[in-house]
Design a protein around this motif. Sequence first.
Motif, short mmCIF file in Angstrom:
data_model
loop_
_atom_site.label_atom_id
_atom_site.label_comp_id
_atom_site.label_asym_id
_atom_site.label_seq_id
_atom_site.Cartn_x
_atom_site.Cartn_y
_atom_site.Cartn_z
N GLU A 61 14.89 -1.43 2.20
CA GLU A 61 14.87 -1.38 0.73
C GLU A 61 15.26 -0.02 0.18
O GLU A 61 15.52 0.12 -1.02
CB GLU A 61 13.47 -1.72 0.21
N GLY A 62 15.27 1.00 1.03
CA GLY A 62 15.59 2.35 0.57
C GLY A 62 14.38 3.12 0.09
O GLY A 62 14.51 4.21 -0.47
N THR A 63 13.18 2.57 0.30
CA THR A 63 11.96 3.24 -0.14
C THR A 63 11.61 4.41 0.77
O THR A 63 11.12 5.45 0.31
CB THR A 63 10.78 2.24 -0.17
N VAL A 72 2.12 9.04 -6.50
CA VAL A 72 2.42 10.37 -5.97
C VAL A 72 1.38 10.85 -4.96
O VAL A 72 1.19 12.04 -4.77
CB VAL A 72 2.60 11.42 -7.10
N VAL A 73 0.67 9.92 -4.33
CA VAL A 73 -0.12 10.29 -3.16
C VAL A 73 0.85 10.67 -2.05
O VAL A 73 0.64 11.64 -1.32
CB VAL A 73 -1.03 9.13 -2.73
N TYR A 74 1.95 9.88 -1.93
CA TYR A 74 3.07 10.23 -1.05
C TYR A 74 4.21 10.70 -1.94
O TYR A 74 4.79 9.90 -2.68
CB TYR A 74 3.53 9.02 -0.24
N MET A 75 4.51 11.97 -1.91
CA MET A 75 5.61 12.51 -2.72
C MET A 75 6.92 12.38 -1.95
O MET A 75 6.93 12.18 -0.73
CB MET A 75 5.32 13.96 -3.07
N PRO A 76 8.08 12.48 -2.65
CA PRO A 76 9.37 12.43 -1.96
C PRO A 76 9.42 13.45 -0.82
O PRO A 76 9.03 14.62 -1.00
CB PRO A 76 10.37 12.77 -3.07
N GLY A 77 9.87 13.01 0.34
CA GLY A 77 9.96 13.88 1.51
C GLY A 77 8.71 13.89 2.36
O GLY A 77 8.70 14.47 3.45
N THR A 78 7.62 13.24 1.90
CA THR A 78 6.38 13.20 2.66
C THR A 78 6.54 12.37 3.93
O THR A 78 7.14 11.28 3.89
CB THR A 78 5.23 12.61 1.82
N ARG A 79 6.02 12.86 5.03
CA ARG A 79 6.03 12.08 6.26
C ARG A 79 4.90 11.07 6.22
O ARG A 79 3.75 11.41 5.95
CB ARG A 79 5.87 13.00 7.48
N ALA A 107 11.64 8.40 0.69
CA ALA A 107 12.99 8.71 0.21
C ALA A 107 12.91 9.65 -0.98
O ALA A 107 11.97 9.63 -1.77
CB ALA A 107 13.72 7.42 -0.17
N GLU A 108 13.94 10.48 -1.12
CA GLU A 108 13.97 11.44 -2.23
C GLU A 108 14.08 10.73 -3.57
O GLU A 108 13.56 11.18 -4.58
CB GLU A 108 15.14 12.41 -2.04
N THR A 109 14.79 9.62 -3.63
CA THR A 109 14.91 8.83 -4.85
C THR A 109 14.17 7.53 -4.63
O THR A 109 14.56 6.72 -3.80
CB THR A 109 16.38 8.54 -5.20
N THR A 110 13.09 7.34 -5.36
CA THR A 110 12.27 6.15 -5.17
C THR A 110 12.53 5.14 -6.27
O THR A 110 13.19 5.41 -7.26
CB THR A 110 10.79 6.52 -5.16
N ALA A 111 11.97 3.95 -6.09
CA ALA A 111 12.17 2.87 -7.06
C ALA A 111 11.54 3.23 -8.40
O ALA A 111 10.61 4.03 -8.47
CB ALA A 111 11.55 1.59 -6.52
N ASP A 113 0.83 -1.20 0.00
CA ASP A 113 0.00 0.00 0.00
C ASP A 113 0.87 1.26 0.00
O ASP A 113 0.59 2.22 -0.74
CB ASP A 113 -0.92 -0.01 1.21
N VAL A 114 1.91 1.27 0.79
CA VAL A 114 2.82 2.43 0.83
C VAL A 114 3.50 2.61 -0.53
O VAL A 114 3.58 3.73 -1.06
CB VAL A 114 3.87 2.27 1.94
N LYS A 115 3.93 1.51 -1.14
CA LYS A 115 4.60 1.60 -2.44
C LYS A 115 3.65 2.12 -3.51
O LYS A 115 4.05 2.89 -4.39
CB LYS A 115 5.16 0.23 -2.84
N GLU A 116 2.38 1.69 -3.45
CA GLU A 116 1.41 2.18 -4.44
C GLU A 116 1.19 3.68 -4.28
O GLU A 116 1.13 4.42 -5.26
CB GLU A 116 0.08 1.45 -4.29
N LYS A 117 1.09 4.14 -3.04
CA LYS A 117 0.88 5.57 -2.80
C LYS A 117 2.09 6.39 -3.24
O LYS A 117 1.96 7.53 -3.71
CB LYS A 117 0.56 5.81 -1.33
#
Length: 459
Positions: A57-59, A22-29, A71-75, A14-18
């Motif tokens: 995983e670095g996500t 871009v429901v969760y953008m880089p830097g989003t808490r 993370a600022e750089t996502t998969a 679910d987190v990866k899908e968001k």
Amino acid sequence: MKHQLTRIEIVMADVKEKIATVVYMPGTRLPSVRAAANSYGFSPSTVVEAYERLQTEGTIYSRPGAGFYVAETTAPLSLTESGHNLDRAIDPLWVSRQSLEPSDNVLKPGCGWLPPDWLFEEGMRRGLRHAARGDATVISEYATPLGLPALRQLLTRRMAGLGIDAQPSQVMLIESGTQAIDLILRFLLTAGDTVVVDDPCYFNFRALLRAHRVKVIGVPYTPSGPDIETFAKILEEHKPRLYITNAAIHNPTGATLSHATAYQILQLAQASGLYIIEDDIFADFEVKPAPRLAALDGLSRVFYIGSFSKTLSASLRCGYIAAPNEWVESLLDLKIATGFGGGQLAAAVVLSALTDSGYRKHMSMMHTRLASARSQTLPRLEKLGIVPWLLPQAGMFLWCRLPDNNSATELANRCLSQGVVLAPGNAFSQSKNAENFMRFNVAQATDSRIFKVLAQALV
């Protein structure tokens, strides 16, 4: 045996899908562990383990005392559906892949096109012969940026018959309806924008929007168009930039937009600054013309698109965009940047086929043939307890409710093992509330073996 996701995997997916949408953008808490646990209905320890694995995983990453962040750089983007249900039978791309696989032994009532022998084959062959004997540049050189002038002129005349006032300079030829939408999305949107689609809608709309990393919201579709009350709330709360819908015959429901609903859509769009893509790929299947948003709007906020893959050929690709003059120049730049000049051959053959004296007669016979296929398919489905959501007046699709206790996803998997490709409802539904629905193509449902397999596979 199908892998059942653990609770930890559900949270991670679910987190990866968001993040991917871009429901969760880089830097989003991310939601706190306690908030996420309450949302999922899982224990806090489950969420902690999921977050820690995502961090490995670095996500995502953690800030001591401050929580977890994207993370600022996502998969890299994966277009495969993710979330709580990773069964590929509800993935739009799964349906497309299964339908496109060549096999003489596979029956495809779930695909979205006509059988080859239903298309205007003779007209296309005449068009190919005409092109081969004509100007050599047609088979050897790039097309002009806007495309073949004679075909664009013909298209404006066809649009005028639907009340759409457009000049040839406002029409741009492209290779397909999908390419048309892709170019418009590139022109209008940036990652993180919000787009409204019908729920249910053509499943590739959702797949394409996912590729553009935008937020997608579904508006419930009724027999006369989108639910206007919900549509208005979405515009007010989410400020979407774009709405994508079908003109005339809706895919997958077969419904037709009413005049009243069309006017309300445009009033809301004007007030909120919303743009609209109106996909009219099924125009020639109509028996009685429905209202067009592009006609009522005067091509002010509406991009009107179409192609000929459903009536002429899916092999020789040709489509078009009609848009306001001030937008065409930017769309042309995008067309050249992403596909350069395009070709002339497809447009020349399509022009020849559309102006062929046999095309009108062919489509009249098609209307009769589809009506006959509907009348034969409906009782076969109803005998199995599969009933239509509505009775469409035209087109190839039936949007049907399955008997109680039947999952469309599971039914599609069982039938696939028996050589029958189906299109389960949740592949079309943004809200995933169509698990009890299935889309059937009546033109592809003439083989009695389909109904024997369905009878065996139903619970």
